[in-house]
Write a protein that holds these residues in place. Sequence first.
Motif, PDB file in Angstrom:
ATOM      1  N   PHE A 177       0.887  -1.163   0.000  1.00 29.97           N
ATOM      2  CA  PHE A 177       0.000   0.000   0.000  1.00 29.97           C
ATOM      3  C   PHE A 177       0.924   1.211   0.000  1.00 29.97           C
ATOM      4  CE2 PHE A 177      -2.906   3.172   1.738  1.00 29.97           C
ATOM      5  CZ  PHE A 177      -4.057   2.899   1.028  1.00 29.97           C
ATOM      6  N   LEU A 178       0.894   1.991  -1.098  1.00 30.76           N
ATOM      7  CA  LEU A 178       1.839   3.079  -1.322  1.00 30.76           C
ATOM      8  C   LEU A 178       1.126   4.423  -1.384  1.00 30.76           C
ATOM      9  CD1 LEU A 178       3.730   1.295  -4.234  1.00 30.76           C
ATOM     10  CD2 LEU A 178       4.458   1.404  -1.847  1.00 30.76           C
ATOM     11  N   LEU A 179       1.715   5.416  -0.742  1.00 28.73           N
ATOM     12  CA  LEU A 179       1.179   6.777  -0.775  1.00 28.73           C
ATOM     13  C   LEU A 179       2.313   7.753  -1.064  1.00 28.73           C
ATOM     14  CD1 LEU A 179      -1.111   6.770   2.413  1.00 28.73           C
ATOM     15  CD2 LEU A 179      -1.823   6.454   0.041  1.00 28.73           C
ATOM     16  N   GLY A 180       1.974   8.836  -1.759  1.00 25.74           N
ATOM     17  CA  GLY A 180       2.927   9.918  -1.951  1.00 25.74           C
ATOM     18  C   GLY A 180       2.970  10.777  -0.700  1.00 25.74           C
ATOM     19  N   ASP A 181       4.071  11.468  -0.473  1.00 26.37           N
ATOM     20  CA  ASP A 181       4.183  12.346   0.702  1.00 26.37           C
ATOM     21  C   ASP A 181       3.347  13.609   0.548  1.00 26.37           C
ATOM     22  OD1 ASP A 181       5.885  10.480   1.764  1.00 26.37           O
ATOM     23  OD2 ASP A 181       7.710  11.680   1.509  1.00 26.37           O
ATOM     24  N   HIS A 182       3.119  14.024  -0.691  1.00 27.89           N
ATOM     25  CA  HIS A 182       2.268  15.200  -0.971  1.00 27.89           C
ATOM     26  C   HIS A 182       0.897  14.636  -1.356  1.00 27.89           C
ATOM     27  CE1 HIS A 182       0.793  18.995  -2.092  1.00 27.89           C
ATOM     28  NE2 HIS A 182       1.731  19.404  -2.923  1.00 27.89           N
ATOM     29  N   ARG A 183       0.124  14.269  -0.342  1.00 29.86           N
ATOM     30  CA  ARG A 183      -1.122  13.518  -0.547  1.00 29.86           C
ATOM     31  C   ARG A 183      -2.131  14.240  -1.422  1.00 29.86           C
ATOM     32  NH1 ARG A 183      -0.460  10.102   4.079  1.00 29.86           N
ATOM     33  NH2 ARG A 183       1.657   9.398   3.665  1.00 29.86           N
ATOM     34  N   ASP A 184      -2.139  15.576  -1.402  1.00 32.73           N
ATOM     35  CA  ASP A 184      -3.098  16.316  -2.230  1.00 32.73           C
ATOM     36  C   ASP A 184      -2.696  16.319  -3.704  1.00 32.73           C
ATOM     37  OD1 ASP A 184      -4.535  16.854   0.049  1.00 32.73           O
ATOM     38  OD2 ASP A 184      -3.808  18.921   0.273  1.00 32.73           O
ATOM     39  N   ASP A 185      -1.487  15.850  -4.027  1.00 32.81           N
ATOM     40  CA  ASP A 185      -0.986  15.874  -5.407  1.00 32.81           C
ATOM     41  C   ASP A 185      -0.379  14.514  -5.766  1.00 32.81           C
ATOM     42  OD1 ASP A 185      -0.269  16.896  -7.909  1.00 32.81           O
ATOM     43  OD2 ASP A 185       1.641  17.681  -7.193  1.00 32.81           O
ATOM     44  N   SER A 186      -1.043  13.423  -5.371  1.00 32.08           N
ATOM     45  CA  SER A 186      -0.460  12.101  -5.587  1.00 32.08           C
ATOM     46  C   SER A 186      -1.500  11.095  -6.067  1.00 32.08           C
ATOM     47  CB  SER A 186       0.157  11.595  -4.262  1.00 32.08           C
ATOM     48  OG  SER A 186       0.666  10.309  -4.431  1.00 32.08           O
ATOM     49  N   SER A 187      -1.143  10.385  -7.146  1.00 31.05           N
ATOM     50  CA  SER A 187      -1.906   9.196  -7.556  1.00 31.05           C
ATOM     51  C   SER A 187      -1.204   8.044  -6.884  1.00 31.05           C
ATOM     52  CB  SER A 187      -1.850   9.019  -9.068  1.00 31.05           C
ATOM     53  OG  SER A 187      -2.563  10.034  -9.712  1.00 31.05           O
ATOM     54  N   ASP A 188      -1.944   7.264  -6.094  1.00 29.36           N
ATOM     55  CA  ASP A 188      -1.301   6.192  -5.327  1.00 29.36           C
ATOM     56  C   ASP A 188      -2.313   5.096  -5.027  1.00 29.36           C
ATOM     57  OD1 ASP A 188      -2.762   7.411  -3.178  1.00 29.36           O
ATOM     58  OD2 ASP A 188      -1.057   8.714  -2.772  1.00 29.36           O
ATOM     59  N   SER A 189      -2.055   4.284  -4.021  1.00 26.16           N
ATOM     60  CA  SER A 189      -2.896   3.124  -3.726  1.00 26.16           C
ATOM     61  C   SER A 189      -4.341   3.501  -3.376  1.00 26.16           C
ATOM     62  CB  SER A 189      -2.292   2.305  -2.594  1.00 26.16           C
ATOM     63  OG  SER A 189      -1.077   1.713  -3.009  1.00 26.16           O
ATOM     64  N   ARG A 190      -4.588   4.736  -3.016  1.00 23.52           N
ATOM     65  CA  ARG A 190      -5.962   5.165  -2.740  1.00 23.52           C
ATOM     66  C   ARG A 190      -6.798   5.180  -4.017  1.00 23.52           C
ATOM     67  NH1 ARG A 190      -4.684  10.834  -0.236  1.00 23.52           N
ATOM     68  NH2 ARG A 190      -3.262  10.713  -2.003  1.00 23.52           N
ATOM     69  N   ASP A 191      -6.154   5.267  -5.182  1.00 23.40           N
ATOM     70  CA  ASP A 191      -6.858   5.386  -6.462  1.00 23.40           C
ATOM     71  C   ASP A 191      -7.173   4.036  -7.095  1.00 23.40           C
ATOM     72  OD1 ASP A 191      -6.582   8.132  -6.222  1.00 23.40           O
ATOM     73  OD2 ASP A 191      -4.652   8.121  -7.272  1.00 23.40           O
ATOM     74  N   ARG A 192      -6.767   2.953  -6.505  1.00 20.20           N
ATOM     75  CA  ARG A 192      -6.976   1.626  -7.122  1.00 20.20           C
ATOM     76  C   ARG A 192      -8.320   1.067  -6.815  1.00 20.20           C
ATOM     77  NH1 ARG A 192      -2.538  -2.419  -6.160  1.00 20.20           N
ATOM     78  NH2 ARG A 192      -3.885  -3.556  -7.502  1.00 20.20           N
TER      79      ARG A 192
END
Length: 192
Positions: A177-192
């Motif tokens: 489960f991967l997240l970017g540090d700049h959560r407001d500007d990141s495509s990551d595991s939340r988008d799957r």
Amino acid sequence: MDTEAQSMERDRSCRPPDAGSDEMPDARGRQGRSRSSFPARLADRLPGGRITLSALLCLALLLALNAFVAQPFQIPSGSMEPGLRIGDRVLVNKLAYRFGAGPRRGDVVVFDGAGYFGDSDYVKRVVGVGGDHVVCCDKEDRIEVNGRSVDESTFLHPGDRPSAVPFDVVVPEGTLFLLGDHRDDSSDSRDR
């Protein structure tokens, strides 16, 4: 006593070969054909000789290092700010997870996003590994992993919340489960 130079017969086995001869003395001083090494024969056949051979060997070494040991990447987006900014370069250790060790929570990883996020490489932080229960967010607006709150203040982008979108995920085995540090500007595991 006669001090004049006396004629002495020289040991011919130590005499250097004629300039045009390919005969060389062996370890015992016997004459024989020279055996040039493979690199020397190869260098003789290449235009530029030893310089070209050296350049080709350096290129082969760099390609092998790039394929198996370490590879440079350029940060393409602001999703990992403030730690990694657009245009920063990182050198990825390709041996880090090859000998039994796997990614751990908090590691920053580079991965191929094809099939998940798009056709490029991505840089993200590992928040959960296979089997972890990851929840956003607890009463203090922090991510929780396996029931424990995670302090992300050292790397989370100033002004960002851990996630604007709530989630409650059990990470499948063999995945991250991967997240970017700049959560407001990141495509990551939340988008799957």
